[in-house]
Motif scaffolding. Structure first.
Motif, mmCIF file in Angstrom:
data_model
loop_
_atom_site.group_PDB
_atom_site.id
_atom_site.type_symbol
_atom_site.label_atom_id
_atom_site.label_comp_id
_atom_site.label_asym_id
_atom_site.label_seq_id
_atom_site.Cartn_x
_atom_site.Cartn_y
_atom_site.Cartn_z
ATOM 1 N N GLU A 153 14.928 4.133 -6.629
ATOM 2 C CA GLU A 153 15.074 3.450 -5.270
ATOM 3 C C GLU A 153 13.680 2.189 -5.468
ATOM 4 O O GLU A 153 13.706 1.233 -5.074
ATOM 5 C CB GLU A 153 14.734 4.194 -4.131
ATOM 6 C CG GLU A 153 14.989 3.237 -2.870
ATOM 7 C CD GLU A 153 16.282 2.675 -2.639
ATOM 8 O OE1 GLU A 153 16.394 1.825 -1.685
ATOM 9 O OE2 GLU A 153 17.468 3.208 -3.296
ATOM 10 N N LEU A 154 12.687 2.646 -5.886
ATOM 11 C CA LEU A 154 11.340 1.925 -6.066
ATOM 12 C C LEU A 154 11.867 0.789 -7.022
ATOM 13 O O LEU A 154 11.411 -0.433 -6.746
ATOM 14 C CB LEU A 154 10.112 2.712 -6.440
ATOM 15 C CG LEU A 154 9.583 3.595 -5.577
ATOM 16 C CD1 LEU A 154 8.530 4.517 -6.480
ATOM 17 C CD2 LEU A 154 8.926 2.542 -4.580
ATOM 18 N N LEU A 155 12.353 0.890 -8.107
ATOM 19 C CA LEU A 155 12.728 -0.197 -9.074
ATOM 20 C C LEU A 155 13.680 -1.050 -8.441
ATOM 21 O O LEU A 155 13.602 -2.351 -8.654
ATOM 22 C CB LEU A 155 13.387 0.672 -10.538
ATOM 23 C CG LEU A 155 12.416 1.334 -11.325
ATOM 24 C CD1 LEU A 155 12.953 1.985 -12.230
ATOM 25 C CD2 LEU A 155 11.215 0.203 -11.998
ATOM 26 N N ARG A 156 14.863 -0.384 -7.824
ATOM 27 C CA ARG A 156 15.785 -1.230 -7.206
ATOM 28 C C ARG A 156 15.135 -2.348 -6.460
ATOM 29 O O ARG A 156 15.786 -3.518 -6.295
ATOM 30 C CB ARG A 156 16.919 -0.564 -6.334
ATOM 31 C CG ARG A 156 18.062 -1.134 -6.027
ATOM 32 C CD ARG A 156 18.693 -0.286 -5.001
ATOM 33 N NE ARG A 156 17.894 -0.083 -3.850
ATOM 34 C CZ ARG A 156 17.884 -1.023 -3.048
ATOM 35 N NH1 ARG A 156 18.198 -2.386 -3.044
ATOM 36 N NH2 ARG A 156 17.016 -0.917 -1.792
ATOM 37 N N SER A 157 14.190 -1.731 -5.532
ATOM 38 C CA SER A 157 13.625 -2.752 -4.575
ATOM 39 C C SER A 157 12.314 -3.657 -4.994
ATOM 40 O O SER A 157 11.705 -4.019 -4.175
ATOM 41 C CB SER A 157 12.904 -1.992 -3.248
ATOM 42 O OG SER A 157 12.286 -1.043 -3.667
ATOM 43 N N SER A 158 12.213 -3.424 -6.401
ATOM 44 C CA SER A 158 11.171 -4.334 -6.886
ATOM 45 C C SER A 158 9.927 -3.797 -6.350
ATOM 46 O O SER A 158 9.009 -4.886 -6.023
ATOM 47 C CB SER A 158 11.389 -5.864 -7.050
ATOM 48 O OG SER A 158 12.531 -6.119 -7.652
ATOM 49 N N ALA A 159 9.602 -2.711 -6.173
ATOM 50 C CA ALA A 159 8.449 -2.233 -5.180
ATOM 51 C C ALA A 159 7.108 -2.674 -5.916
ATOM 52 O O ALA A 159 7.004 -2.929 -7.236
ATOM 53 C CB ALA A 159 8.317 -0.846 -5.127
ATOM 54 N N ASN A 160 6.124 -2.645 -5.355
ATOM 55 C CA ASN A 160 4.787 -3.115 -5.824
ATOM 56 C C ASN A 160 4.162 -1.611 -6.339
ATOM 57 O O ASN A 160 3.982 -0.544 -5.527
ATOM 58 C CB ASN A 160 3.773 -3.415 -4.765
ATOM 59 C CG ASN A 160 2.326 -3.702 -5.068
ATOM 60 O OD1 ASN A 160 2.012 -3.268 -6.195
ATOM 61 N ND2 ASN A 160 1.328 -4.456 -4.283
ATOM 62 N N VAL A 178 0.910 -1.104 -0.022
ATOM 63 C CA VAL A 178 0.012 0.089 0.061
ATOM 64 C C VAL A 178 0.746 1.223 0.065
ATOM 65 O O VAL A 178 0.582 2.189 -0.724
ATOM 66 C CB VAL A 178 -1.040 0.381 1.240
ATOM 67 C CG1 VAL A 178 -1.591 1.387 1.236
ATOM 68 C CG2 VAL A 178 -1.749 -1.302 1.066
ATOM 69 N N LEU A 179 2.000 1.206 0.747
ATOM 70 C CA LEU A 179 2.778 2.311 0.821
ATOM 71 C C LEU A 179 3.468 2.350 -0.323
ATOM 72 O O LEU A 179 3.674 3.616 -0.991
ATOM 73 C CB LEU A 179 3.933 2.136 1.905
ATOM 74 C CG LEU A 179 3.364 1.950 3.301
ATOM 75 C CD1 LEU A 179 4.404 1.566 4.406
ATOM 76 C CD2 LEU A 179 2.612 3.219 3.862
ATOM 77 N N GLN A 180 3.989 1.329 -0.886
ATOM 78 C CA GLN A 180 5.048 1.372 -2.334
ATOM 79 C C GLN A 180 3.909 1.993 -3.507
ATOM 80 O O GLN A 180 4.439 2.704 -4.305
ATOM 81 C CB GLN A 180 5.296 0.319 -2.665
ATOM 82 C CG GLN A 180 6.469 -0.380 -1.499
ATOM 83 C CD GLN A 180 6.902 -1.811 -1.864
ATOM 84 O OE1 GLN A 180 6.218 -2.543 -2.329
ATOM 85 N NE2 GLN A 180 7.946 -2.092 -1.301
ATOM 86 N N SER A 181 2.690 1.424 -3.354
ATOM 87 C CA SER A 181 1.944 1.970 -4.542
ATOM 88 C C SER A 181 1.611 3.486 -4.479
ATOM 89 O O SER A 181 1.329 4.346 -5.390
ATOM 90 C CB SER A 181 0.593 1.076 -4.754
ATOM 91 O OG SER A 181 -0.115 1.340 -3.609
#
Length: 451
Positions: free
Chosen positions: A331-338, A302-305
Motif C-alpha cells: 500500500e505504501l508503494l502504491r501510494s508513492s509514500a514518503n 511524517v506519518l508515512q515515514s
C-alpha cells in the motif's frame, strides 16, 4: 664453531651455514634460533574444480572482474567444490576490509580457517568458523572473535543457555562488548529475554540502551511495545474520516528510557517524537485504512515515514507479522509514500519476488529505477531481470543508462545470462553496453566451468 658441529654439518653444510650467517649479518639481523616449524593444516575432503575455473579465480584475485569473486565462491560452495589452498591467503587478504566476503572465505577455508587465523593477526576474522559442539573454552578463554562466534552459535542452538552465559559475564564486559553481544540475541528472540532486556534499558551505556530498545521493539507482546502503543493512541484519533494528530509536547524520561530520541534529523522535535512512536508501534495496533485518510495536525510525510520504519522492522519477523508488513509495504508503494531516510527498495523487497517486475514498472515514473532495483537482493527473479535487459537492449546511446547497466550486469540470475543482448552487436556500442555484455559473458562462462 665447535668441532662437533663442524663434523655434523660436513664441508658442504658448513659452507652453506656460513653463507646464510653472512646474509643475516649483512641484513642487520642475528640468525634466528628456536624457530618452530609450522604445524600442518587440516585437509579438506572437497574436490577441486577444473583448471579453467581455477584460472578464472586467479584472474579475479589479480584484479579482473573482481566483483564476481563472491559469486564464484558461492557457486563453488553450492556445487561442492573446494578452493586450491595456495589461494586461501589471497582470499583472506581480500576479505580483511570487506566484511561481506568473510563468511565466504571462512567457508572456502574450511578446516584450515583457524590455522590461517593464527598466522596473521589481520586474518583473525577466520576464527569465526562455527565451533564444533558446545566448546565453552572458546567462551571463557577465546579472543573477541571466538567469543562472539561461540555466543552466536550457542544462541542459535540453545537460546536459553546463551542468555544465561551472557548474564553471567555481563557485569565484567566493556560497554562496546555488551552492546555487540546484545545484537546476537535477535536469533531466537522471545519473551524469555524480556526481563534481561528491560534491565538493559537502564544500562549506563547509551549504545547498550539503544540496542536493548531495538530488540524489545522487535519482540511481539513486549511491555515496551505495549507502552509505545498506549503513547501513540493518546496522540491520534480518527474522526469524521480524518486522522487527527495531537503532537507530543515533550520527551519524558520514560520515553527516553524506551529508546525515543530528542531529535530526528530533518524534523521538528514534536514531529520527530511522533514519527518514532509510530515506528515502534506494532502494525497490528494500527489500521491500514489510516494510509488512505487525510491527516490534520502534521504533514502526511511524517506519518508515512514512521509507517515505513514500522513496516521494515516487522518485515524481518516471521508470520503473521511479515504478512502484515507485506500488505502495508504494497500500500505504501502504491501510494508513492514518503519513505523518509529509507529507500523504496526496502519496501519492495518485502513483496513476493514475482511481484517485483510489475512494481518496478509502476514506480519507474516517480522513483530512480537504478536506486530502486539496486537495493534488491540478488540474483533477481527472471521476470525482472529479463524486463530490464530487454529495456537496455532497446536503449539508445548515452551515458544515462550506464548505472542501470552496471547494476543489472551483476544482478541477473544464471538463467538469463545468455540473453540476446550478448549476441546482438552493432559494432558501435557505447562503453556501458560493451561492459554489460562482457560481464554477462564472463559470468556465464564462470558457471559453465563450475557446473
Amino acid at each position: 664453531m665447535p668441532e662437533e658441529v663442524r663434523e655434523r654439518l660436513g664441508e658442504g653444510g658448513l659452507l652453506d651455514a656460513a653463507a646464510l650467517a653472512t646474509v643475516y649479518r649483512r641484513a642487520g639481523r642475528r640468525p634466528l634460533r628456536g624457530v618452530e616449524v609450522l604445524g600442518v593444516a587440516g585437509g579438506e575432503d572437497r574436490p577441486l574444480p577444473g583448471a579453467a575455473a581455477v584460472r578464472r579465480l586467479a584472474a579475479m584475485l589479480g584484479g579482473f572482474q573482481t566483483t564476481a569473486l563472491g559469486e564464484w565462491l558461492r557457486a563453488a560452495e553450492t556445487r561442492g567444490w573446494g578452493v586450491p589452498p595456495e589461494y586461501l591467503p589471497e582470499l583472506a587478504d581480500h576479505a580483511r576490509h570487506r566484511a561481506e566476503y568473510r563468511p565466504l572465505v571462512i567457508a572456502a577455508a574450511g578446516r584450515r580457517a583457524s590455522w590461517l587465523a593464527d598466522l596473521n593477526p589481520e586474518w583473525r576474522f577466520l576464527h569465526a568458523v562455527v565451533a564444533e559442539g558446545n566448546n565453552t573454552e572458546l567462551w571463557t578463554h577465546g579472543d573477541g572473535v571466538q567469543r562472539r562466534s561461540w555466543l552466536r552459535d550457542r544462541r542459535r542452538a540453545e537460546p536459553a543457555d546463551a542468555l544465561e552465559a551472557l548474564r553471567e559475564v555481563w557485569p565484567t564486559e566493556s560497554a562496546a562488548t555488551r552492546a555487540d553481544f546484545l545484537t546476537l540475541l535477535v536469533d531466537g528472540l522471545s519473551l524469555d529475554d524480556e526481563d534481561f532486556l528491560e534491565a538493559a534499558l537502564d544500562d549506563r551505556s547509551r549504545e547498550v540502551r539503544r540496542a536493548a530498545a531495538r530488540l524489545l521493539t522487535q519482540l511481539p507482546g513486549s511491555r515496551l511495545q505495549q507502552r509505545m502503543t498506549e503513547r501513540l493512541h493518546t496522540h491520534l484519533l480518527v474522526t469524521q474520516g480524518v486522522l487527527a494528530i495531537d503532537l507530543p509536547r515533550t520527551l519524558t524520561p520514560a520515553m527516553e528510557r524506551d529508546g525515543i530520541e530528542a531529535r530526528v534529523e530533518g524534523l521538528g522535535q514534536r514531529a520527530g517524537l511522533l514519527r518514532q512512536l509510530i515506528a515502534a508501534t506494532p502494525l497490528a495496533e494500527m489500521d491500514l485504512e489510516w494510509l488512505r485518510l487525510p491527516a490534520e495536525g502534521v504533514a502526511v510525510g511524517v506519518l508515512q515515514s514512521g509507517w515505513t520504519e514500522a513496516v521494515i522492522r516487522e518485515g524481518s519477523q516471521s508470520a503473521p507479522s511479515r504478512e502484515q508488513a507485506t500488505a502495508w509495504a504494497r500500500e505504501l508503494l502504491r501510494s508513492s509514500a514518503n519513505t523518509g531516510t529509507r529507500s523504496p527498495a526496502e519496501l519492495l523487497r518485502l513483496l513476493p519476488p514475482d511481484e517485483w517486475a510489475a512494481a518496478v514498472a509502476a514506480l519507474r515514473k516517480t522513483v530512480d529505477i537504478t536506486e530502486l532495483v539496486g537495493g534488491l537482493p540478488v540474483p533477481w527473479p527472471e521476470t525482472l531481470a529479463t524486463d530490464l535487459l530487454d529495456q537496455l537492449a532497446k536503449a539508445g546511446t548515452g551515458r544515462d543508462w550506464a548505472r542501470l547497466a552496471s547494476v543489472t550486469a551483476r544482478a541477473v540470475p544464471p538463467e538469463v545470462l545468455d540473453h540476446p543482448i550478448t549476441r546482438e552487436s552493432t559494432g558501435e556500442e557505447d562503453t556501458w553496453r560493451r561492459r554489460l555484455v562482457e560481464t554477462l559473458t564472463f559470468r556465464r562462462e564462470m558457471y559453465e566451468e563450475l557446473s
